[in-house]
Design an enzyme around this catalytic site. Structure first.
Site, PDB file in Angstrom:
ATOM      1  N   LYS A  38       1.596   7.028  19.851  1.00 40.46           N
ATOM      2  CA  LYS A  38       1.135   6.440  18.652  1.00 40.46           C
ATOM      3  C   LYS A  38      -0.631   5.496  18.086  1.00 40.46           C
ATOM      4  O   LYS A  38      -0.912   5.922  17.623  1.00 40.46           O
ATOM      5  CB  LYS A  38       1.842   4.707  19.267  1.00 40.46           C
ATOM      6  CG  LYS A  38       2.685   4.146  18.241  1.00 40.46           C
ATOM      7  CD  LYS A  38       2.856   2.799  18.397  1.00 40.46           C
ATOM      8  CE  LYS A  38       4.817   2.523  18.315  1.00 40.46           C
ATOM      9  NZ  LYS A  38       4.920   1.163  19.046  1.00 40.46           N
ATOM     10  N   GLU A 164       6.273  -7.078   4.243  1.00 37.65           N
ATOM     11  CA  GLU A 164       6.110  -6.394   4.298  1.00 37.65           C
ATOM     12  C   GLU A 164       5.563  -5.132   2.452  1.00 37.65           C
ATOM     13  O   GLU A 164       5.893  -6.103   1.820  1.00 37.65           O
ATOM     14  CB  GLU A 164       6.757  -5.318   4.516  1.00 37.65           C
ATOM     15  CG  GLU A 164       7.672  -5.297   6.469  1.00 37.65           C
ATOM     16  CD  GLU A 164       8.507  -4.224   6.482  1.00 37.65           C
ATOM     17  OE1 GLU A 164       8.630  -3.406   6.434  1.00 37.65           O
ATOM     18  OE2 GLU A 164       9.305  -5.117   7.820  1.00 37.65           O
ATOM     19  N   PHE A 261      12.011 -15.741  -5.305  1.00 39.61           N
ATOM     20  CA  PHE A 261      13.823 -14.891  -4.077  1.00 39.61           C
ATOM     21  C   PHE A 261      14.870 -15.671  -4.718  1.00 39.61           C
ATOM     22  O   PHE A 261      15.514 -15.731  -4.221  1.00 39.61           O
ATOM     23  CB  PHE A 261      13.345 -15.881  -2.893  1.00 39.61           C
ATOM     24  CG  PHE A 261      12.743 -15.138  -1.600  1.00 39.61           C
ATOM     25  CD1 PHE A 261      13.047 -14.321  -0.458  1.00 39.61           C
ATOM     26  CD2 PHE A 261      11.549 -14.617  -2.002  1.00 39.61           C
ATOM     27  CE1 PHE A 261      13.019 -14.005  -0.038  1.00 39.61           C
ATOM     28  CE2 PHE A 261      10.820 -13.840  -1.500  1.00 39.61           C
ATOM     29  CZ  PHE A 261      11.162 -13.581   0.116  1.00 39.61           C
ATOM     30  N   CYS A 272      13.798  -8.221   9.663  1.00 42.76           N
ATOM     31  CA  CYS A 272      13.186  -9.831  10.398  1.00 42.76           C
ATOM     32  C   CYS A 272      13.888 -10.755  10.173  1.00 42.76           C
ATOM     33  O   CYS A 272      14.792 -12.041  10.658  1.00 42.76           O
ATOM     34  CB  CYS A 272      11.718 -10.286   9.531  1.00 42.76           C
ATOM     35  SG  CYS A 272       9.997  -9.443  10.349  1.00 42.76           S
ATOM     36  N   ARG A 343      15.201  -0.514   8.075  1.00 41.95           N
ATOM     37  CA  ARG A 343      15.864  -1.268   8.568  1.00 41.95           C
ATOM     38  C   ARG A 343      17.528  -2.556   7.886  1.00 41.95           C
ATOM     39  O   ARG A 343      16.364  -2.592   7.460  1.00 41.95           O
ATOM     40  CB  ARG A 343      15.042  -2.084   9.578  1.00 41.95           C
ATOM     41  CG  ARG A 343      14.575  -1.141  10.890  1.00 41.95           C
ATOM     42  CD  ARG A 343      13.644  -2.113  11.911  1.00 41.95           C
ATOM     43  NE  ARG A 343      12.370  -2.098  10.654  1.00 41.95           N
ATOM     44  CZ  ARG A 343      11.782  -3.356  11.465  1.00 41.95           C
ATOM     45  NH1 ARG A 343      11.314  -3.892  12.852  1.00 41.95           N
ATOM     46  NH2 ARG A 343      10.339  -3.660  10.869  1.00 41.95           N
TER      47      ARG A 343
END
Length: 448
Positions: A38, A164, A261, A272, A343
């Protein structure tokens, strides 16, 4: 006053962004990770994930690039970090524990244990990771007991609110800065760190430890609630023959509710929201306040139910029989646009369920293909949207990338077997697709 020197421990998604942003704000920064690969990547001005603008930001500050400030370096050496830093930011991962709802604190605990012996002078350790409430108290006591500097190795908690796809913007121009502190010195130091955004008008909220830890999980729980609320309304619209997109528009004009939203669809995913609301429920149970958060279990199940409903919608679109031998095109693999993060991605979950039921699934995503292949190697993958829909019996739009909104329905219609599109994100223009001869269907919009 000497300029503060900053270290960032953990250079994943959060850490890499935070380190680059701190260098951009003018600080000398040293990033640490225990994975040498990394570090090598970051030193080349590259990141292990796709985040708009982050690679450019790194190259402005990592030595070796033309015009670089040279303010951002990386290491795997804890002693170097201890000697260098006045402020140490903890940015390590707190995933969900295997087989339970609670959050896995092992990475945070191990980072603090590795750093403590090297804290020989006054320093502020600042937690940014999302942790169960009560963690900061425990970690502060650990530092005081194990750092050579004792009480002078002070802890603060400063949750991150990165979205993100907007992480660089959110770090440099945050909509709020929350700091949980126990002393004026800690507050003063963090005001110094964030002087630039505060001068630009970012609110600076000073709290105790438990409140700072709760802010992040409660914000995520509220957002999850809003998404699941509109998805529950989509179920009712579906049953009653209403249009959830119009419903959302109408209630969104109420500024107490707001429009953000409120787009119904296949629900939330990512690294998250799902793990944070589950960890919040688990922690409330440990505190004896589980009654307060039982509604989050329903929020979670509404969210997970959306995925199954999308699979059913696809089955109905194909005539209600089994998926065996039917060709299904899936546009989108990431959990949201402008990210390569898959994810807990609802899009991939739907693709995987259809595949497991015998459908021939072909996926295309602008940025998430490599990560999707690692998670679901058995799905088909296509290099373009056009290739993905070639010969398809039904097309599923599951991640709202701008590229998909700009597709030409007529051109896609030329290569599909049937012109049937299911919009799992309520983001395509039904008129446009219908004009090109498509049957358009979206959840909660039987009449749209």
């Amino acid at each position: 006053m000497a300029a503060l020197r900053i270290t960032v421990i953990g250079t994943g998604y959060l850490g890499a962004t935070h380190a680059a942003a701190m260098a951009e704000l003018g600080f000398e920064v040293l990033g640490l990770d225990v994975v040498p690969e990394k570090i090598a990547l970051l030193e080349r001005g590259e990141t292990p994930m796709y985040e708009p603008g982050l690679d450019e930001l790194l190259r402005r500050h990592v030595p070796g690039f033309e015009g670089s400030s040279g303010r951002l370096r990386f290491t795997t050496d804890w002693a170097e970090v201890g000697a260098f830093g006045d402020v140490h930011f903890l940015c390590v991962n707190t995933p969900q524990k295997h087989g339970e709802y609670a959050c896995d604190m092992s990475y945070v605990d191990s980072a603090v244990a590795s750093l403590a012996p090297h804290l020989t002078r006054p320093a502020l350790i600042v937690g940014k990771s999302t942790v169960p409430v009560g963690s900061a108290d425990r970690l502060a006591a650990y530092l005081a007991a194990h750092a050579p500097a004792g009480e002078d190795a002070e802890l603060a908690w400063n949750p991150e609110f990165l979205r993100e796809g907007f992480a660089v913007e959110d770090t440099l121009h945050p909509d709020r800065i929350v700091v949980g502190v126990r002393s004026e010195r800690a507050e003063r130091t963090l005001r110094q760190v964030y002087a630039t955004p505060v001068a630009e008008g970012s609110p600076f909220v000073v709290t105790d430890f438990p409140t700072a830890e709760l802010v992040k999980t409660s914000a995520n729980s509220f957002l999850a609630t809003k998404i699941s609320f509109i998805n529950a309304m989509a179920e009712v619209c579906e049953a009653a023959g209403g249009d959830v997109a119009k419903l959302a528009e109408a209630i969104g004009y109420d500024d107490r509710i707001g429009r953000k939203f409120l787009r119904a669809g296949i629900g939330f995913g990512g690294g998250c929201l799902p793990k944070d609301i589950r960890a919040f429920m688990a922690r409330a149970g440990e505190l004896g306040a589980d009654q307060a958060l039982t509604f989050l279990r329903e929020i979670d199940s509404i969210n997970m139910r959306q995925r199954g409903q999308m699979v059913e919608l696809a089955r109905q679109a194909l005539g209600g029989g089994p998926f065996l031998g039917r060709r299904v095109a899936v546009l989108g693999a990431t959990f949201k646009p402008d990210s390569d993060d898959v994810r807990d991605s609802p899009a991939l979950n739907v693709a995987g369920q259809i595949h497991l039921q015998g459908g021939q699934v072909t996926v295309y995503d602008p940025k998430g293909m490599d990560n999707a292949r690692r998670v679901f190697p058995t799905l088909g993958y296509a290099p373009t949207a056009l290739d993905a829909v070639r010969g398809a019996d039904v097309v599923l739009h599951l991640t709202e990338w701008r590229e998909f909104r700009e597709l030409d329905p007529a051109a896609l219609g030329e290569v599909t077997k049937a012109r049937v599109v299911l919009d799992g994100r309520n983001a395509l223009d039904p008129e446009l697709w219908r004009k090109a001869g498509w049957t358009y269907r979206a959840m909660g919009r039987p009449t749209a």
